[in-house]
Write a protein that holds these residues in place. Sequence first.
Motif, PDB file in Angstrom:
ATOM      1  N   LEU A  41       0.646  -1.118   0.151  1.00  0.00           N
ATOM      2  CA  LEU A  41       0.007   0.056   0.125  1.00  0.00           C
ATOM      3  C   LEU A  41       0.897   1.140   0.138  1.00  0.00           C
ATOM      4  O   LEU A  41       0.493   2.286  -0.642  1.00  0.00           O
ATOM      5  CB  LEU A  41      -1.041   0.012   1.070  1.00  0.00           C
ATOM      6  CG  LEU A  41      -1.792   1.142   1.285  1.00  0.00           C
ATOM      7  CD1 LEU A  41      -2.546   1.386   0.298  1.00  0.00           C
ATOM      8  CD2 LEU A  41      -2.830   0.827   2.566  1.00  0.00           C
ATOM      9  N   HIS A  98      -8.578   1.307   4.849  1.00  0.00           N
ATOM     10  CA  HIS A  98      -7.783   0.425   5.735  1.00  0.00           C
ATOM     11  C   HIS A  98      -8.158  -1.175   5.191  1.00  0.00           C
ATOM     12  O   HIS A  98      -9.178  -1.268   4.384  1.00  0.00           O
ATOM     13  CB  HIS A  98      -8.380   0.543   7.413  1.00  0.00           C
ATOM     14  CG  HIS A  98      -9.674   0.155   7.415  1.00  0.00           C
ATOM     15  ND1 HIS A  98     -10.765   0.908   7.147  1.00  0.00           N
ATOM     16  CD2 HIS A  98     -10.077  -1.113   8.061  1.00  0.00           C
ATOM     17  CE1 HIS A  98     -11.839   0.315   7.649  1.00  0.00           C
ATOM     18  NE2 HIS A  98     -11.408  -1.078   7.994  1.00  0.00           N
ATOM     19  N   VAL A  99      -7.235  -1.907   5.684  1.00  0.00           N
ATOM     20  CA  VAL A  99      -7.339  -3.396   5.424  1.00  0.00           C
ATOM     21  C   VAL A  99      -7.961  -4.165   6.616  1.00  0.00           C
ATOM     22  O   VAL A  99      -7.176  -3.859   7.885  1.00  0.00           O
ATOM     23  CB  VAL A  99      -6.177  -3.989   5.032  1.00  0.00           C
ATOM     24  CG1 VAL A  99      -6.212  -5.470   4.639  1.00  0.00           C
ATOM     25  CG2 VAL A  99      -5.468  -3.223   3.609  1.00  0.00           C
ATOM     26  N   LYS A 100      -9.246  -4.684   6.349  1.00  0.00           N
ATOM     27  CA  LYS A 100      -9.874  -5.427   7.533  1.00  0.00           C
ATOM     28  C   LYS A 100      -8.819  -6.519   7.983  1.00  0.00           C
ATOM     29  O   LYS A 100      -8.177  -7.357   7.299  1.00  0.00           O
ATOM     30  CB  LYS A 100     -10.956  -5.615   7.357  1.00  0.00           C
ATOM     31  CG  LYS A 100     -11.863  -4.770   7.225  1.00  0.00           C
ATOM     32  CD  LYS A 100     -13.510  -5.178   7.110  1.00  0.00           C
ATOM     33  CE  LYS A 100     -14.463  -4.036   7.005  1.00  0.00           C
ATOM     34  NZ  LYS A 100     -16.087  -4.350   6.984  1.00  0.00           N
ATOM     35  N   ASP A 103      -8.021  -9.821   5.744  1.00  0.00           N
ATOM     36  CA  ASP A 103      -8.298  -9.717   4.532  1.00  0.00           C
ATOM     37  C   ASP A 103      -6.975  -9.618   3.610  1.00  0.00           C
ATOM     38  O   ASP A 103      -5.854  -9.101   4.542  1.00  0.00           O
ATOM     39  CB  ASP A 103      -8.923  -8.488   4.259  1.00  0.00           C
ATOM     40  CG  ASP A 103     -10.431  -8.605   4.170  1.00  0.00           C
ATOM     41  OD1 ASP A 103     -11.013  -9.689   4.111  1.00  0.00           O
ATOM     42  OD2 ASP A 103     -11.154  -7.426   4.190  1.00  0.00           O
ATOM     43  N   PRO A 105      -3.871  -7.832   1.560  1.00  0.00           N
ATOM     44  CA  PRO A 105      -3.425  -6.422   1.506  1.00  0.00           C
ATOM     45  C   PRO A 105      -3.922  -5.525   0.513  1.00  0.00           C
ATOM     46  O   PRO A 105      -4.455  -4.289   0.733  1.00  0.00           O
ATOM     47  CB  PRO A 105      -2.009  -6.354   1.493  1.00  0.00           C
ATOM     48  CG  PRO A 105      -1.391  -7.789   2.046  1.00  0.00           C
ATOM     49  CD  PRO A 105      -2.658  -8.499   1.719  1.00  0.00           C
ATOM     50  N   LYS A 107      -7.081  -5.812  -0.454  1.00  0.00           N
ATOM     51  CA  LYS A 107      -8.764  -5.607  -0.632  1.00  0.00           C
ATOM     52  C   LYS A 107      -8.855  -4.639   0.527  1.00  0.00           C
ATOM     53  O   LYS A 107      -8.912  -4.778   2.010  1.00  0.00           O
ATOM     54  CB  LYS A 107      -9.111  -6.774  -0.034  1.00  0.00           C
ATOM     55  CG  LYS A 107      -9.366  -7.962  -1.190  1.00  0.00           C
ATOM     56  CD  LYS A 107     -10.417  -9.039  -0.665  1.00  0.00           C
ATOM     57  CE  LYS A 107     -10.473  -9.860  -2.117  1.00  0.00           C
ATOM     58  NZ  LYS A 107     -11.331 -10.831  -1.577  1.00  0.00           N
ATOM     59  N   LEU A 108      -8.864  -3.308   0.221  1.00  0.00           N
ATOM     60  CA  LEU A 108      -9.288  -2.236   1.282  1.00  0.00           C
ATOM     61  C   LEU A 108     -10.604  -1.979   1.329  1.00  0.00           C
ATOM     62  O   LEU A 108     -11.299  -2.508   0.438  1.00  0.00           O
ATOM     63  CB  LEU A 108      -8.487  -0.835   0.518  1.00  0.00           C
ATOM     64  CG  LEU A 108      -6.854  -0.772   0.833  1.00  0.00           C
ATOM     65  CD1 LEU A 108      -6.323  -1.454   0.036  1.00  0.00           C
ATOM     66  CD2 LEU A 108      -6.779   0.667   0.716  1.00  0.00           C
ATOM     67  N   THR A 109     -10.971  -1.516   2.777  1.00  0.00           N
ATOM     68  CA  THR A 109     -12.245  -0.975   2.941  1.00  0.00           C
ATOM     69  C   THR A 109     -12.330   0.489   3.027  1.00  0.00           C
ATOM     70  O   THR A 109     -11.530   1.029   3.601  1.00  0.00           O
ATOM     71  CB  THR A 109     -12.784  -1.758   4.153  1.00  0.00           C
ATOM     72  OG1 THR A 109     -12.947  -2.997   4.050  1.00  0.00           O
ATOM     73  CG2 THR A 109     -14.273  -1.068   4.275  1.00  0.00           C
ATOM     74  N   TRP A 124     -10.704  -2.433  -4.107  1.00  0.00           N
ATOM     75  CA  TRP A 124      -9.960  -3.609  -4.426  1.00  0.00           C
ATOM     76  C   TRP A 124      -8.738  -3.177  -5.600  1.00  0.00           C
ATOM     77  O   TRP A 124      -9.261  -2.775  -6.438  1.00  0.00           O
ATOM     78  CB  TRP A 124     -10.602  -4.822  -4.783  1.00  0.00           C
ATOM     79  CG  TRP A 124     -11.304  -5.427  -3.741  1.00  0.00           C
ATOM     80  CD1 TRP A 124     -11.645  -5.062  -2.496  1.00  0.00           C
ATOM     81  CD2 TRP A 124     -12.094  -6.619  -3.760  1.00  0.00           C
ATOM     82  NE1 TRP A 124     -12.652  -5.679  -1.779  1.00  0.00           N
ATOM     83  CE2 TRP A 124     -12.708  -6.891  -2.617  1.00  0.00           C
ATOM     84  CE3 TRP A 124     -12.564  -7.467  -4.822  1.00  0.00           C
ATOM     85  CZ2 TRP A 124     -13.859  -7.823  -2.345  1.00  0.00           C
ATOM     86  CZ3 TRP A 124     -13.104  -8.580  -4.714  1.00  0.00           C
ATOM     87  CH2 TRP A 124     -13.745  -8.824  -3.408  1.00  0.00           C
TER      88      TRP A 124
END
Length: 206
Positions: A41, A98-100, A103, A105, A107-109, A124
Amino acid sequence: MTVLYCFFVLIIVVSSCICQPTLFLRTSDCPTPSVMKRFKLKQMDGQWYEISRFPSQWEIGKCIQVSYNVSNEDGTVKMRWEQIYNNGSINYAHSVGHVKEKDPPAKLTLKFTKPYNPWETPFWILDTDYNSYAIIYSCYPYFHPGLRRMFNTEFAWVMSRKRKMSVTKKRRLKSSITHHNIYTHMFIDNDQTGCEEYENPSAHFF
């Protein structure tokens, strides 16, 4: 499903297309494309420019750019989205990603803080070389009052470190997107011409 219900669904879809002509709805389930492996990231830090995307009711201007500010402390990323309207005014939005836990790396939310939106949405990273291009995808449920059936709102972006991208490269990236069961025939290009006076991203950061 009754004929009356089918007719009601049709009316809602047509109304959405008329009232929100830039909202892209997917009636089938969201695809689950594979995301980039060994994604870092921090290397997304800095300025990105929008080249192509799905229609979006929130992105109607030109010179669309996104500034990434990745925190080394907690791994979150602050993003500032900017566009220029036809009247010359600058519109912007802030989001935090952020990444849950558990999950991958890539796949961000994402949650928008300005204008505020309480809903979290997927963001994503399907592919990037960090230096010239990035392919990003999002798909999440869209509910309409009175409907028992769920639709999905679909977004996808081809981003670049520069405002211009060659036709050959853009075609190649779109081709790679279709391999994820994402249909690029609805993609539109963002106008990145006449944006020279808009080249001071650090002045716009928050």
